[in-house]
Design a protein around this motif. Structure first.
Motif, PDB file in Angstrom:
ATOM      1  N   GLY A 112     -17.602   1.093  -2.369  1.00  0.00           N
ATOM      2  CA  GLY A 112     -18.644   1.803  -1.403  1.00  0.00           C
ATOM      3  C   GLY A 112     -18.944   2.486  -1.870  1.00  0.00           C
ATOM      4  N   LYS A 113     -20.378   3.435  -1.357  1.00  0.00           N
ATOM      5  CA  LYS A 113     -20.805   4.792  -2.318  1.00  0.00           C
ATOM      6  C   LYS A 113     -20.049   6.131  -1.347  1.00  0.00           C
ATOM      7  N   ASP A 114     -19.533   5.820  -0.112  1.00  0.00           N
ATOM      8  CA  ASP A 114     -18.378   6.420   0.753  1.00  0.00           C
ATOM      9  C   ASP A 114     -16.857   6.367  -0.061  1.00  0.00           C
ATOM     10  N   GLY A 115     -17.161   5.951  -0.917  1.00  0.00           N
ATOM     11  CA  GLY A 115     -15.857   6.067  -1.633  1.00  0.00           C
ATOM     12  C   GLY A 115     -14.413   4.877  -1.127  1.00  0.00           C
ATOM     13  N   THR A 116     -14.795   3.963  -0.556  1.00  0.00           N
ATOM     14  CA  THR A 116     -14.294   3.062   0.497  1.00  0.00           C
ATOM     15  C   THR A 116     -13.859   1.658  -0.477  1.00  0.00           C
ATOM     16  N   PHE A 117     -12.997   1.037  -0.914  1.00  0.00           N
ATOM     17  CA  PHE A 117     -13.062   0.130  -1.728  1.00  0.00           C
ATOM     18  C   PHE A 117     -12.887  -1.309  -0.482  1.00  0.00           C
ATOM     19  N   LYS A 118     -14.144  -2.194  -1.092  1.00  0.00           N
ATOM     20  CA  LYS A 118     -13.669  -3.083   0.589  1.00  0.00           C
ATOM     21  C   LYS A 118     -13.601  -4.615  -0.711  1.00  0.00           C
ATOM     22  N   ALA A 119     -12.472  -4.775  -0.404  1.00  0.00           N
ATOM     23  CA  ALA A 119     -12.103  -5.945  -0.987  1.00  0.00           C
ATOM     24  C   ALA A 119     -12.169  -7.471  -0.346  1.00  0.00           C
ATOM     25  N   GLU A 120     -13.180  -8.073  -1.463  1.00  0.00           N
ATOM     26  CA  GLU A 120     -12.468  -9.437  -1.042  1.00  0.00           C
ATOM     27  C   GLU A 120     -11.620 -10.568  -0.479  1.00  0.00           C
ATOM     28  N   GLU A 121     -11.072 -10.296  -1.845  1.00  0.00           N
ATOM     29  CA  GLU A 121      -9.350 -10.810  -2.295  1.00  0.00           C
ATOM     30  C   GLU A 121      -8.633  -9.808  -2.523  1.00  0.00           C
ATOM     31  N   LEU A 122      -7.024  -9.978  -1.924  1.00  0.00           N
ATOM     32  CA  LEU A 122      -5.913  -9.536  -2.749  1.00  0.00           C
ATOM     33  C   LEU A 122      -5.215 -10.663  -3.670  1.00  0.00           C
ATOM     34  N   LEU A 123      -4.383  -9.864  -4.288  1.00  0.00           N
ATOM     35  CA  LEU A 123      -3.256 -10.422  -5.211  1.00  0.00           C
ATOM     36  C   LEU A 123      -2.664  -9.465  -5.132  1.00  0.00           C
ATOM     37  N   ALA A 124      -1.103 -10.355  -5.329  1.00  0.00           N
ATOM     38  CA  ALA A 124      -0.088  -9.126  -4.694  1.00  0.00           C
ATOM     39  C   ALA A 124       0.247  -9.157  -6.249  1.00  0.00           C
ATOM     40  N   LYS A 125       0.731  -8.136  -7.343  1.00  0.00           N
ATOM     41  CA  LYS A 125       1.052  -7.813  -8.774  1.00  0.00           C
ATOM     42  C   LYS A 125       2.698  -7.926  -8.640  1.00  0.00           C
ATOM     43  N   HIS A 126       3.253  -8.378  -9.031  1.00  0.00           N
ATOM     44  CA  HIS A 126       4.669  -8.356  -9.323  1.00  0.00           C
ATOM     45  C   HIS A 126       5.546  -7.651 -10.323  1.00  0.00           C
TER      46      HIS A 126
END
Lengths: 153, 240
Positions: A112-126
């Motif tokens: 977003g323009k305000d510097g916040t990331f709006k996530a629709e999907e999360l993947l865990a990185k091992h």
């Protein structure tokens, strides 16, 4: 002029061809270094600022102590950091099993323009570490004495 | 080294080495898998799914080792024209493809609970999928050249070109940021606890022995085919 045996001619030809091939491969890999990456790290996303109309991925470490659930009960907020920059992330949904603070995450969504990331999907990185549960407990058991030392002083 | 390029000497060696490798490999692999699947403690984060490691890593190693073997044999075939080299390259293709497929399948099964997704187009996964396609193409090409009676140098050149993918697979997690974890085992150090490391090494040894046994068995089969063909041709000439 040295005259090579046919066998040696073929060897020279094969070695030259292989060297050219590996050179070409390295050049291609170098050219792809940005586009073949799966995600932006926080410092890149802050400097490059992909627009909110583009779906991008953000990858980094979930900052310790930053994970909290918002008042609506289903939105989680946390900070993804890479040591140089920190990006606050909002996500609504189920968290993967390996998603914990201090561990890697790849979030797909919009910046977003305000510097916040709006996530629709999360993947865990091992990460590359494989540690049995018992051993991890031992390491945790080791930690308190040093903490006690500092706290009693 | 030249001695083993003689098919007769190779066959007398392969005759006892093939069953030895296959039986030894099966024994070591079953022991390592029993150890890894039932005795090893669960991982701190992954829990029980860490056990897929003991199949996934040996399969990945053999998928890449298989193509490296094809490339080396192809080079020897192109430069020194050793007849056995072409047969060795041909014999390594099918088991190499098999283990690459196992690697992709087990990785995908692990990725679902660990990452939250079956498949991601990151550098490591994509380059490994390319390797699978290279195997399929190599096998099709080798079969077609054999059927059409074309030169066996055509698949050899393809085998040599395809080797470019091997360093790309190896470096993909270092060059590009990816979802797949960076290498756990690098020269001189390992980020894998010894509880996991030992069964992993034994499983890798066992899988490799099986791979060697399959390659030798397939080389013997191809040589037997060639011999039978030659005999049939001679008999046809005699009767004609």
């Amino acid at each position: 002029m040295i005259r090579l045996k046919p066998k040696d001619q073929r060897l020279v030809l094969a070695v030259v061809a292989l060297a050219a091939l590996i050179g070409a491969g390295l050049l291609a890999a170098w050219a792809l270094r940005n586009t073949a990456s799966l995600f932006y790290v926080p410092s890149e996303i802050v400097s490059e600022r992909p627009g909110p109309d583009r779906s991008v991925r953000l990858g980094g470490m979930v900052e310790d102590g930053s994970l909290r659930t918002l008042e609506d009960g289903i939105t989680v907020a946390f900070v993804v950091a890479d040591g140089k920059a920190r990006v606050p992330v909002l996500f609504k949904g189920l968290l993967p099993d390996l998603f914990v603070e201090g561990s890697g995450v790849v979030a797909e969504g919009r910046y977003g323009k305000d510097g916040t990331f709006k996530a629709e999907e999360l993947l865990a990185k091992h990460d590359e570490n494989y540690v049995p549960r018992e051993l991890q407990d031992m390491q945790q058991h080791k930690a308190p004495p040093s903490l006690q030392e500092t706290s009693t002083q | 080294m030249h001695g083993f390029a003689n098919p007769r000497r190779f066959l007398s060696l392969a005759r006892w080495l093939t069953p030895l490798l296959l039986a030894g490999g099966l024994l070591i692999t079953s022991a390592a898998l029993w150890w890894g699947l039932t005795q090893v403690p669960p991982d701190r984060l992954m829990g029980e799914t860490v056990r897929i490691l003991f199949i996934h890593v040996p399969a990945a190693w053999l998928g890449m080792a298989g193509w490296s073997a094809i490339a080396i044999a192809s080079l020897v075939h192109l430069v020194w024209r050793h007849p056995l080299a072409a047969i060795a390259a041909r014999a390594a293709a099918a088991p190499g493809m098999f283990f690459t497929a196992i690697c992709l399948a087990t990785g995908s099964i692990w990725g679902r609970p660990a990452w939250g997704k079956w498949w991601v187009w990151d550098g490591r996964l994509t380059s490994m999928l390319v390797l699978l396609f290279l195997y399929v193409a190599y096998i099709a090409l080798a079969q077609a050249t054999e059927r059409e009676g074309a030169s066996s140098r055509i698949p050899a050149i393809f085998g040599l070109i395809g080797v470019i993918n091997i360093p790309i697979i190896n470096r993909s997690v270092v060059w590009w940021n990816s979802l797949h974890q960076p290498p756990s085992i690098t020269l001189g150090k390992s980020a894998i606890a010894p509880e996991f490391m030992w069964p992993l090494m034994v499983a890798t040894l066992g899988f490799s022995l099986i791979f060697g046994g399959i390659v030798l068995a397939r080389m013997r089969a191809i040589l037997a085919d060639i011999q039978a063909d030659g005999r049939l041709r001679r008999r046809a000439m005699e009767t004609a």
